[in-house]
Write a protein that holds these residues in place. Structure first.
Motif, short mmCIF file in Angstrom:
data_model
loop_
_atom_site.label_atom_id
_atom_site.label_comp_id
_atom_site.label_asym_id
_atom_site.label_seq_id
_atom_site.Cartn_x
_atom_site.Cartn_y
_atom_site.Cartn_z
N ARG B 67 0.93 -1.05 -0.25
CA ARG B 67 0.26 0.17 -0.18
C ARG B 67 0.86 1.33 -0.04
O ARG B 67 1.91 1.33 0.51
CB ARG B 67 -1.10 -0.20 1.27
CG ARG B 67 -1.94 1.60 1.65
CD ARG B 67 -2.32 1.09 2.50
NE ARG B 67 -4.54 1.27 2.38
CZ ARG B 67 -4.44 2.31 3.03
NH1 ARG B 67 -4.19 2.57 4.25
NH2 ARG B 67 -5.77 3.19 2.90
N ILE B 68 0.39 2.30 -0.34
CA ILE B 68 1.52 3.72 -0.60
C ILE B 68 0.86 4.38 0.47
O ILE B 68 -0.64 4.86 0.44
CB ILE B 68 1.31 4.77 -2.19
CG1 ILE B 68 1.77 3.64 -2.98
CG2 ILE B 68 2.02 5.57 -2.07
CD1 ILE B 68 1.24 4.32 -4.57
N ARG B 69 2.41 4.50 1.08
CA ARG B 69 1.25 5.82 2.14
C ARG B 69 1.70 6.52 1.68
O ARG B 69 0.26 7.71 2.06
CB ARG B 69 2.66 4.88 3.72
CG ARG B 69 2.07 4.20 4.53
CD ARG B 69 2.81 4.18 5.24
NE ARG B 69 2.20 4.94 6.56
CZ ARG B 69 3.45 5.09 8.09
NH1 ARG B 69 4.30 4.85 7.97
NH2 ARG B 69 2.14 6.00 8.55
N ALA B 70 2.64 7.63 1.18
CA ALA B 70 2.76 8.05 0.95
C ALA B 70 3.97 9.35 -0.60
O ALA B 70 4.70 7.79 -0.93
CB ALA B 70 3.60 9.16 1.48
N MET B 71 3.55 9.59 -1.87
CA MET B 71 4.48 9.96 -2.68
C MET B 71 4.24 11.30 -2.84
O MET B 71 3.60 11.99 -3.03
CB MET B 71 3.66 8.22 -3.73
CG MET B 71 4.85 8.84 -4.67
SD MET B 71 3.99 7.41 -6.10
CE MET B 71 4.93 7.43 -7.72
#
Lengths: 403, 89
Positions: B67-71
Motif C-alpha cells: 500500500r502506498i503510504r505517501a508519494m
C-alpha cells in the motif's frame, strides 16, 4: 499534527478507474499532488486519498488517461461547513450570536472586588455606581484616574483603587488605608503618659524628664516623662519627650454566657426557587414570593454565565434554597460553656496587649449560676505603657505656677 | 551494469551517490516499510508486487498487502510485508 492540518483543509477519498492506474499515480506525484493510503483494488481500479483542493486536477488526469474518477468520501472542515450552506436560519443565528458576543464584550456585566477586609464590597460597588460605573456600563467609560479621584474621596477606608477590565468582567482591586500611629512632629512639645495602670519595671527616657522610676506604681494617664524641662538659663524648656516605659500590668476581664440555648433541627424539607438576572434586572421564575416555611434558612447562590476567564454574559441564575428547621432548646454542657468563655476572654486579653508585650500569668475562674456561667480572667502582663500626649498650655502654666 | 561517470566521481570524492548521480536510495524499516528516494515513478503497482523505476534499474518488490503510504515526485513510502527485493538491470 499533519492529520489535524488535513482535516482542517479537507481531503477526499477517490476511486480511479483507468487502463493503467500506475500512470495516474506517477502523474499525481510529478504534479505535486500529495496522496496517501493508495490501494490497488483491482486490475483497473485504484483508491487513494488526496487533498480536497487537488480534486479537479486529479479528475483531469483520470480523464486524460481515458478513465474516470469518483469521490468516495469527503472529510474536513470545508465539507462540514458546506453542509450548512442552505441553512439560512442557523447561519443568521450564528452571525447574530457572534455580533451579540462582539457588542456585549464592550460592556461590563460582572464586577469582582478584591483586596478589601474592612470596607464592604457593596460599599465599593455603590461608590462606583454613584460615579456611573455599574453593570452595563461601556468598558470605554472606565477612566482609572477619574475613578481613583472620586471613589477615594467617597470612601475614607481606601487608600488606592483600580479597575481592571478584562472582556466583560471588571476586577476592582483596592488597598485599604492603614491607620497611622499617633506621632507628633519633632518640634511639638509632648509628654509621655501611662496607657494603663501598672508597676514600672524599666524606663528609658530618650528625651524629656522622667517623672517615675522602676518600682513606682502608676495610674492610667499619669505623667511618666515630662516634655517640660526646668532650665536655669531660660526657665521652662519644652521638648518632644520620647521614652520606652515597660511595666507589669494586671488585667481583669469578665464574661458571661447562658447555659440554655436554642438550636436548629432540620426537618429535611427543602424548597428551591430560581430567578434570572438580566443586566441587573431580576425576573423571578416562581409565583409565590412568600416564605415557604414558618422557620427556615435561606441560602442564595448567583451563577453568572461565563465563557472562559474573560467574558461573561449579562445573565445570571439565582438559586434560593429554603431549608426548614424546628427550634430545639438544649442545655449547654458546663465544660463547653467554660471552654467558650475561656477562648473569648483569652482573645480579648491578647487583643488589648501592647505590641511586643507578654503574658506572665493567666488565670480564669468560673462561677456557675442559675442559667448562666460567668468567668473572670486575671492576667499579669509585661508590656509597654508609654503613649505620647501633646503638652497643653495648662501644663505650662501649672509648671510656671509651681516654680 | 556499467558504472556511470557521475557515480564513479561521487565514489572517488566520497560524496553520496544519490546526491551526485541521482541514483535511487532505498531504506527498509524492519519488514513492513520501505522508503525509496530519487525514484522515477511506478511501473507496476499491486498488493503483491510493486515495480519502481529507479532510472537505470527497476526495483522489484514482492510481498503481501502493499500500500502506498505517501508519494511525491522523488519520494515513495510503501508499506506491506516484504518478501523479496530485486534489482532488474
Amino acid at each position: 499534527m499533519q492529520k489535524a492540518v488535513n482535516l482542517l483543509r479537507g481531503f477526499v477519498r477517490i476511486g480511479v478507474e483507468c487502463p493503467y492506474p500506475e500512470r495516474f499515480i506517477n502523474l499525481c506525484a510529478v504534479h505535486h499532488i500529495a496522496f496517501w493510503g493508495a490501494d490497488r483494488i483491482g486490475e483497473l481500479r485504484l483508491e487513494a486519498t488526496i487533498p480536497a483542493r487537488c480534486l479537479p486536477q486529479a479528475e483531469a488526469f483520470a480523464v486524460k488517461l481515458g478513465g474516470s474518477l469518483t469521490a468516495i468520501k469527503q472529510r474536513g472542515a470545508l465539507f462540514f461547513l458546506e453542509r450548512f450552506k442552505r441553512r439560512y436560519v442557523l447561519i443568521t443565528g450564528l452571525l447574530l450570536c457572534i455580533a451579540a458576543l462582539f457588542i456585549s464584550n464592550r460592556y461590563i456585566w460582572e464586577f469582582t472586588v478584591e483586596g478589601n477586609k474592612t470596607v464592604p464590597s457593596e460599599a465599593i460597588l455603590e461608590a462606583l455606581r454613584e460615579i456611573g460605573i455599574k453593570t452595563g456600563s461601556p468598558a470605554s467609560a472606565v477612566d482609572i484616574v477619574d475613578i481613583r479621584n472620586k471613589v477615594l474621596m467617597k470612601l475614607d477606608g481606601l487608600s488606592w483603587i483600580t479597575v481592571n477590565v478584562s472582556g466583560s468582567r471588571a476586577a476592582v482591586v483596592v488597598r485599604e488605608r492603614v491607620a497611622k500611629p499617633l506621632i507628633y512632629p519633632r518640634n511639638t512639645p509632648v509628654n509621655i503618659v501611662a496607657a494603663k495602670p501598672g508597676l514600672i519595671t524599666r524606663i528609658d527616657a530618650l528625651a524629656g524628664a522622667a517623672q517615675v522610676f522602676p518600682g513606682d506604681t502608676v495610674r492610667k494617664g499619669q505623667l511618666l516623662v515630662s516634655g517640660l524641662i526646668d532650665s536655669s538659663q531660660v526657665g521652662v524648656r519644652l521638648v518632644n519627650a520620647r521614652a520606652d516605659v515597660t511595666a507589669r500590668t494586671w488585667t481583669e476581664l469578665k464574661a458571661i454566657t447562658p447555659v440554655g440555648a436554642v438550636g436548629k433541627r432540620y426537618t429535611g424539607r427543602e424548597t428551591k426557587r430560581y430567578a434570572l438576572v438580566f443586566a441587573g434586572s431580576r425576573v423571578n421564575l416562581y409565583r409565590n414570593t412568600g416564605q415557604p416555611y414558618a422557620m427556615c434558612d435561606k441560602i442564595s447562590k448567583t451563577q453568572s454565565l461565563r465563557v472562559g476567564g474573560g467574558f461573561s454574559f449579562p445573565v445570571a441564575l439565582v438559586t434560593e434554597t429554603f431549608t426548614e428547621y424546628e427550634p430545639v432548646a438544649y442545655q449547654l454542657d458546663e465544660s463547653v460553656a467554660e471552654s467558650l468563655l475561656r477562648r473569648e476572654l483569652s482573645q480579648t486579653l491578647r487583643g488589648g496587649l501592647a505590641a511586643g508585650g507578654e503574658i506572665l500569668t493567666e488565670t480564669v475562674t468560673f462561677h456557675p449560676e442559675t442559667g448562666f456561667v460567668s468567668a473572670t480572667l486575671t492576667a499579669e502582663c509585661l508590656e509597654r505603657i508609654d503613649v505620647p500626649r501633646k503638652v497643653e498650655i495648662g501644663d505650662v502654666l501649672a509648671r510656671r505656677g509651681d516654680s | 551494469m556499467k558504472e556511470s561517470f557521475l557515480e564513479k566521481a561521487a565514489r572517488r570524492m566520497d560524496i553520496p551517490a544519490e546526491v551526485a548521480a541521482n541514483v535511487p536510495k532505498v531504506i527498509i524499516h524492519g519488514y513492513r516499510e520501505i522508503y525509496v528516494e530519487n525514484h522515477k515513478g511506478l511501473l507496476e503497482y499491486g498488493p503483491r508486487e510493486v515495480h519502481v523505476n529507479g532510472g537505470e534499474a527497476v526495483l522489484k518488490l514482492t510481498g503481501e498487502g502493499f500500500r502506498i503510504r505517501a508519494m511525491t515526485g522523488s519520494e515513495l513510502r510503501l508499506e506491506g510485508l516484504i518478501f523479496n527485493i530485486e534489482f532488474i538491470y
